[in-house]
Enzyme design. Structure first.
Site, PDB file in Angstrom:
ATOM      1  N   LYS A 102      51.861  32.086  40.209  1.00 13.96           N
ATOM      2  CA  LYS A 102      51.196  30.992  40.927  1.00 13.96           C
ATOM      3  C   LYS A 102      51.242  29.760  40.061  1.00 13.96           C
ATOM      4  CE  LYS A 102      48.782  31.581  44.367  1.00 13.96           C
ATOM      5  NZ  LYS A 102      48.934  31.724  45.771  1.00 13.96           N
ATOM      6  N   TYR A 232      43.920  27.491  60.783  1.00 13.05           N
ATOM      7  CA  TYR A 232      44.304  27.010  62.106  1.00 13.05           C
ATOM      8  C   TYR A 232      45.206  28.015  62.825  1.00 13.05           C
ATOM      9  CZ  TYR A 232      47.206  24.685  65.575  1.00 13.05           C
ATOM     10  OH  TYR A 232      47.907  24.406  66.715  1.00 13.05           O
TER      11      TYR A 232
END
Ligand code: GLU
Length: 430
Positions: A102, A232
């Site tokens: 990451k 979303y």
């Protein structure tokens, strides 16, 4: 509230439970390599600003490093290290041939112009280019990064490689250099379905869980915290699949459907309409027919499934006792602290862990990489069918462990991950 401490705590827990080789566990506590550097950026106003940047490459036993890059003011070394460890577990659970990594830059992208953002993204890759690549480390989007940023980064990577080898265009690098980043735009080697993959993967997991629990989808009322890419698409696709969305939120606040006068029940939210409202006004707050609530109130709403889909450490010992949901589906990375995990476990609230719930994103990243390496691109239906297969397989493997080991769901998922990662390390002789 230190994510790396949480990650190590979880690793110790599983190591004890499975009585794993101590030397290997010690190795797994630290990233194999941690890159830390400063980027000097010339702002549009001519001033120079320095940004701290990181890339943590946690483990590569099962394949090249893989994981996103986030742009956020709260990025820090501890967070990046934890997130890279979680990527190792996630790729192992999905059964895709990668290790974990990451990256991040401490910045507030909302305060940067598009030009500044592009220069920052390119500068990040210039520093990292010797340490990334299709067979080394393949970054992707994460919080506040998107396909445009991946396009700039991939372009910069290709330019650096070609400059080094005095070659032009696509060079002769052995592998298609576009396979150095995933989450790219469709016009630049992206994959169909990547944009919604994390959310859709979560819907597949929830549908598999509903089947096991023998609960009909329409009974599963969902509250989603976070309305970015993951929140979303998750909410939109969950609604499309027949689940009911009762509450949503973004960083400015949340909304909950007002009660219907005829029966006193809360109205369900139409996710696409809420998105149109957010695009117009900047937030979900104020959407007609809803009551405004805080993000903290959202966590405690009356719902069956609570979906944290924003940042880490939102479910803590301070609010875990008041969560009303029966299931927590972790679409964000690391949203639940270990103390809160314990409280939820005692209250018999099922926490479906991040490393399983949100592995759909990296799974379609894997498909993108495969397509880049083959130079052969799949239709959306093919991508989604392959995603479903991997998600359902991962869920069933996890569920089997959960039933037989009689541990928390997180430890059941970790058992799966550790078996695969430690298995690879042992057989390689590390
Ligand atoms: N950032 C995403 C994650 O946390 C995706 C990583 C990837 O596609 O490599 O899973």
């Amino acid at each position: 509230m230190n994510p790396y401490k949480n990650a190590v705590f979880q690793l110790n827990q599983i190591a004890e439970l499975l009585d794993l080789n101590k030397e290997i566990i010690e190795q797994l506590k630290l990233p194999e390599t941690l890159h830390k550097f400063d980027i000097k950026l010339k702002l549009d106003n001519g001033k120079i600003k320095v940004f701290r940047a990181f890339r943590s490459q946690h483990n590569s036993a099962r394949g090249p490093y893989k994981g996103g890059i986030r742009f956020h003011p709260q990025v820090n070394e501890s967070e990046v290290k934890a997130l890279s460890m979680w990527m190792t577990w996630k790729c192992a659970i999905a059964g895709i041939p990668y290790g974990g990594a990451k990256g991040g830059i401490i910045c507030d992208p909302k305060k940067l112009s598009p030009g500044e953002l592009e220069r920052l993204s390119r500068a990040y890759v210039r520093k990292l280019s010797p340490f990334i690549g299709p067979w080394t480390d393949i970054p992707a989007p994460d919080v506040n990064t998107n396909s445009q940023i991946m396009a700039w980064m991939a372009d910069e990577y290709i330019k650096r490689q070609n400059a080094k080898r005095k070659m032009r265009r696509w060079g002769n690098l052995g592998a298609n250099p576009l396979a150095s980043f995933t989450g790219k735009p469709l016009v630049l080697g992206g994959s169909q379905g990547r944009e919604e993959a994390t959310g859709l993967g979560g819907v597949y997991i929830l549908a598999s869980l509903a089947q096991k629990l023998k609960i009909r989808k329409e009974k599963l009322k969902i509250a989603v915290q976070g309305f970015g890419n993951v929140g979303y698409h998750f909410a939109r696709l969950a609604q499309k699949a027949g689940f009911k969305i009762v509450s949503l939120s973004d960083s400015r606040g949340g909304i909950i459907g007002k009660q219907k006068p005829e029966n006193g029940r809360g109205r369900y939210l139409e996710v696409e309409r809420v998105m149109r409202w957010k695009k117009k006004t900047g937030s979900v707050v104020g959407f007609p027919g809803t009551k405004t609530i805080t993000n903290d109130q959202l966590l405690k709403t009356d719902c069956y499934v609570l979906v944290p889909a924003a940042l880490e450490n939102v479910i803590t010992k301070n609010n875990a006792a008041r969560i009303k949901a029966k299931v927590v589906l972790e679409m964000a990375n690391g949203p639940t602290t270990p103390e809160a995990d314990e409280v939820l476990h005692q209250r018999k609230i099922l926490v479906i862990p991040d490393v399983l719930a949100n592995c759909g994103g990296v799974t379609v990243s894997y498909f993108e990489w495969v397509q880049n390496l083959q130079g052969y691109y799949w239709e959306k239906a093919e991508v989604l069918a392959k995603l479903k297969k991997i998600m359902v397989r991962a869920f069933l493997d996890f569920w089997q462990n959960y039933q037989t080991l009689k541990v928390t769901p997180r430890m059941a998922a970790y058992a799966l991950a550790l078996e695969r990662v430690v298995g690879a390390m042992k057989i390689r002789g590390s």
